[in-house]
Design a protein around this motif. Structure first.
Motif, PDB file in Angstrom:
ATOM      1  N   TYR A 175      -8.859  -0.567   9.992  1.00 49.82           N
ATOM      2  CA  TYR A 175     -10.190  -1.067  10.316  1.00 49.82           C
ATOM      3  C   TYR A 175     -10.849   0.014  11.170  1.00 49.82           C
ATOM      4  CZ  TYR A 175      -8.349  -5.675   8.978  1.00 49.82           C
ATOM      5  OH  TYR A 175      -7.787  -6.731   8.303  1.00 49.82           O
ATOM      6  N   THR A 176     -12.101   0.289  10.895  1.00 51.04           N
ATOM      7  CA  THR A 176     -12.811   1.329  11.657  1.00 51.04           C
ATOM      8  C   THR A 176     -14.110   0.756  12.208  1.00 51.04           C
ATOM      9  OG1 THR A 176     -14.063   2.080   9.732  1.00 51.04           O
ATOM     10  CG2 THR A 176     -11.919   3.124  10.098  1.00 51.04           C
ATOM     11  N   VAL A 177     -14.796   1.548  13.009  1.00 48.82           N
ATOM     12  CA  VAL A 177     -16.068   1.093  13.590  1.00 48.82           C
ATOM     13  C   VAL A 177     -17.035   0.735  12.454  1.00 48.82           C
ATOM     14  CG1 VAL A 177     -18.051   1.817  14.995  1.00 48.82           C
ATOM     15  CG2 VAL A 177     -15.718   2.485  15.671  1.00 48.82           C
ATOM     16  N   GLU A 178     -16.997   1.558  11.392  1.00 52.47           N
ATOM     17  CA  GLU A 178     -17.939   1.348  10.284  1.00 52.47           C
ATOM     18  C   GLU A 178     -17.495   0.214   9.346  1.00 52.47           C
ATOM     19  OE1 GLU A 178     -16.458   4.412  10.793  1.00 52.47           O
ATOM     20  OE2 GLU A 178     -18.096   5.346  11.910  1.00 52.47           O
ATOM     21  N   GLN A 179     -16.181   0.060   9.178  1.00 53.14           N
ATOM     22  CA  GLN A 179     -15.652  -0.846   8.149  1.00 53.14           C
ATOM     23  C   GLN A 179     -14.504  -1.671   8.735  1.00 53.14           C
ATOM     24  OE1 GLN A 179     -16.123  -2.371   4.959  1.00 53.14           O
ATOM     25  NE2 GLN A 179     -16.595  -0.281   4.265  1.00 53.14           N
ATOM     26  N   HIS A 180     -14.796  -2.906   9.117  1.00 55.02           N
ATOM     27  CA  HIS A 180     -13.711  -3.671   9.733  1.00 55.02           C
ATOM     28  C   HIS A 180     -13.658  -5.138   9.303  1.00 55.02           C
ATOM     29  CE1 HIS A 180     -17.099  -3.314  12.642  1.00 55.02           C
ATOM     30  NE2 HIS A 180     -17.048  -4.624  12.508  1.00 55.02           N
ATOM     31  N   GLU A 181     -14.161  -5.383   8.090  1.00 58.51           N
ATOM     32  CA  GLU A 181     -14.012  -6.759   7.593  1.00 58.51           C
ATOM     33  C   GLU A 181     -12.532  -7.018   7.326  1.00 58.51           C
ATOM     34  OE1 GLU A 181     -16.629  -4.982   5.430  1.00 58.51           O
ATOM     35  OE2 GLU A 181     -17.593  -5.370   7.367  1.00 58.51           O
ATOM     36  N   HIS A 182     -12.114  -8.266   7.538  1.00 56.19           N
ATOM     37  CA  HIS A 182     -10.725  -8.660   7.300  1.00 56.19           C
ATOM     38  C   HIS A 182     -10.301  -8.239   5.895  1.00 56.19           C
ATOM     39  CE1 HIS A 182      -7.119 -11.107   7.063  1.00 56.19           C
ATOM     40  NE2 HIS A 182      -7.556 -11.525   5.887  1.00 56.19           N
ATOM     41  N   HIS A 183      -9.150  -7.597   5.814  1.00 50.60           N
ATOM     42  CA  HIS A 183      -8.651  -7.166   4.512  1.00 50.60           C
ATOM     43  C   HIS A 183      -7.184  -7.569   4.400  1.00 50.60           C
ATOM     44  CE1 HIS A 183      -7.983  -4.876   0.952  1.00 50.60           C
ATOM     45  NE2 HIS A 183      -9.248  -4.496   0.924  1.00 50.60           N
ATOM     46  N   PRO A 184      -6.841  -8.469   3.439  1.00 50.29           N
ATOM     47  CA  PRO A 184      -5.463  -8.983   3.371  1.00 50.29           C
ATOM     48  C   PRO A 184      -4.412  -7.891   3.223  1.00 50.29           C
ATOM     49  CG  PRO A 184      -6.881 -10.058   1.739  1.00 50.29           C
ATOM     50  CD  PRO A 184      -7.719  -9.035   2.404  1.00 50.29           C
ATOM     51  N   LYS A 185      -4.755  -6.826   2.483  1.00 47.92           N
ATOM     52  CA  LYS A 185      -3.779  -5.755   2.243  1.00 47.92           C
ATOM     53  C   LYS A 185      -3.470  -5.014   3.561  1.00 47.92           C
ATOM     54  CE  LYS A 185      -2.976  -2.596  -1.529  1.00 47.92           C
ATOM     55  NZ  LYS A 185      -3.611  -1.759  -2.526  1.00 47.92           N
ATOM     56  N   THR A 186      -4.527  -4.734   4.311  1.00 52.87           N
ATOM     57  CA  THR A 186      -4.338  -4.060   5.609  1.00 52.87           C
ATOM     58  C   THR A 186      -3.512  -4.960   6.515  1.00 52.87           C
ATOM     59  OG1 THR A 186      -6.373  -2.790   5.456  1.00 52.87           O
ATOM     60  CG2 THR A 186      -5.554  -3.196   7.677  1.00 52.87           C
ATOM     61  N   GLN A 187      -3.889  -6.240   6.556  1.00 51.68           N
ATOM     62  CA  GLN A 187      -3.169  -7.174   7.430  1.00 51.68           C
ATOM     63  C   GLN A 187      -1.689  -7.254   7.067  1.00 51.68           C
ATOM     64  OE1 GLN A 187      -4.968 -10.698   8.858  1.00 51.68           O
ATOM     65  NE2 GLN A 187      -3.217 -11.965   8.346  1.00 51.68           N
ATOM     66  N   ALA A 188      -1.391  -7.358   5.775  1.00 54.20           N
ATOM     67  CA  ALA A 188       0.007  -7.482   5.347  1.00 54.20           C
ATOM     68  C   ALA A 188       0.793  -6.227   5.725  1.00 54.20           C
ATOM     69  CB  ALA A 188       0.063  -7.721   3.835  1.00 54.20           C
ATOM     70  N   GLU A 189       0.194  -5.068   5.477  1.00 56.38           N
ATOM     71  CA  GLU A 189       0.909  -3.805   5.742  1.00 56.38           C
ATOM     72  C   GLU A 189       1.124  -3.610   7.246  1.00 56.38           C
ATOM     73  OE1 GLU A 189       2.216  -2.325   3.340  1.00 56.38           O
ATOM     74  OE2 GLU A 189       2.558  -0.203   3.788  1.00 56.38           O
ATOM     75  N   VAL A 190       0.118  -3.957   8.053  1.00 57.95           N
ATOM     76  CA  VAL A 190       0.231  -3.787   9.510  1.00 57.95           C
ATOM     77  C   VAL A 190       1.289  -4.746  10.066  1.00 57.95           C
ATOM     78  CG1 VAL A 190      -1.004  -4.216  11.691  1.00 57.95           C
ATOM     79  CG2 VAL A 190      -2.014  -2.755   9.949  1.00 57.95           C
ATOM     80  N   LEU A 191       1.317  -5.975   9.558  1.00 62.71           N
ATOM     81  CA  LEU A 191       2.331  -6.926  10.049  1.00 62.71           C
ATOM     82  C   LEU A 191       3.740  -6.467   9.654  1.00 62.71           C
ATOM     83  CD1 LEU A 191       0.517 -10.340   9.520  1.00 62.71           C
ATOM     84  CD2 LEU A 191       1.008  -9.189  11.690  1.00 62.71           C
ATOM     85  N   LYS A 192       3.853  -5.888   8.459  1.00 62.06           N
ATOM     86  CA  LYS A 192       5.161  -5.356   8.031  1.00 62.06           C
ATOM     87  C   LYS A 192       5.572  -4.205   8.958  1.00 62.06           C
ATOM     88  CE  LYS A 192       4.651  -4.852   3.461  1.00 62.06           C
ATOM     89  NZ  LYS A 192       4.782  -4.055   2.269  1.00 62.06           N
TER      90      LYS A 192
END
Ligand SMILES: Nc1nc2c(ncn2[C@@H]2O[C@H](COP(=O)(O)OP(=O)(O)OP(=O)(O)O)[C@@H](O)[C@H]2O)c(=O)[nH]1
Ligand SMILES: [Mg+2]
Length: 260
Positions: A175-192
């Motif tokens: 997630y960046t300053v410009e683009q930070h809408e919730h994204h399931p793929k990012t969330q899954a990878e970060v939790l892993k």
């Protein structure tokens, strides 16, 4: 690595763990200069912190030495300096003898797949990763960033880090300053990724229970002293070489003048 998204992965982790709105807590930004200069902890839970750091650039001996000292828990949270005196270094080693670490550091190496992983770069990174493993007892976890728009490069980097011996390589679009809408793929990878960090900690605690801390510190100190001596010798060799070259030049000049 400098500018590869260390502060951004921290922002992303904080947002996901706290289930909060995006905030640029770690101060990520676009710049040709290093933005993060200090080591700073950000709380994920009451017992787990994620630490931002000054990025390495040239993988110089000074940078490598400083990072090695940090991972050996010989540094507090302060501005990161590349140069220290020999006495300063020895004092830090001494402190280790009197200090039983209560923190476990999981080294994480952040690499943007936007950056070409050339053979040269690969060779620079290899000893860096090996050293981090030796000091912390944990093989650095690799986080590849900026994977969204560079799929081919993400796969290539993934294979290269795996070939280097990394057990865990994650591919994250931060997630960046410009683009930070919730994204399931990012969330899954970060939790892993975070789950893997915690598993590494559990394994490290289990290993520590069976090892002799005094012996561990002695080994570390001996390694550090050996490195200091080796580096001092290398510096002396360089000075001797410079003096020899100057001597040769002077001799040549004298010969030339005699001939004239
Ligand atoms: N598209 C995209 N941009 C990213 C990603 N990660 C970081 N960025 C951008 O890359 C730039 C640098 O990110 P930072 O997080 O500040 O990098 P850093 O490693 O902390 O940089 P220094 O503190 O200067 O060493 C910023 O403009 C971020 O928005 C990502 O996964 N995808
Ligand atoms: Mg930063």
């Amino acid at each position: 690595m400098l500018g590869h998204g260390k502060s951004s992965i921290i922002n992303t982790c904080v947002q996901i763990v706290h289930q909060a709105d995006f905030k640029n807590v770690a101060g990520s930004g676009k710049s040709n200069y290093p933005i993060t200069m200090d080591r700073t902890d950000y709380d994920l839970t009451s017992h787990v912190v994620i630490n931002d750091n000054r990025g390495v650039n040239k993988m110089s001996p000074e940078e490598q030495e400083e990072v090695a000292a940090q991972m050996g828990q010989m540094r507090g949270q302060s501005t990161v300096e590349w140069d220290r005196s020999v006495r300063g270094k020895l004092n830090l080693i001494y402190q280790q003898f009197n200090y039983r670490p209560i923190e476990i550091t999981v080294p994480v190496f952040v690499y943007s797949v936007e950056s070409l992983l050339t053979d040269e770069r690969y060779e620079e990174i290899e000893p860096f990763i090996r050293e981090a493993h030796k000091i912390t007892g944990i093989y650095p976890i690799i986080v590849l960033t900026k994977v969204g728009t560079h799929r081919d490069m993400a796969d290539e980097c993934y294979d290269k880090f795996k070939a280097l011996g990394a057990n865990h390589v994650f591919q994250v679009e931060n997630y960046t300053v410009e683009q930070h809408e919730h994204h399931p793929k990012t969330q899954a990878e970060v939790l892993k990724f975070l789950d893997t960090c915690l598993k590494e900690v559990d394994e490290s605690i289990a290993r520590r229970a069976t090892e002799d801390p005094q012996k561990k510190y002695m080994d570390l100190a001996m390694d550090a002293v050996h490195n200091i001596i080796q580096k001092e010798n290398e510096k002396k060799e360089i000075k001797i070489q410079i003096i020899k070259e100057k001597c040769e030049k002077s001799k040549e000049e004298i010969r030339r003048q005699k001939n004239v």
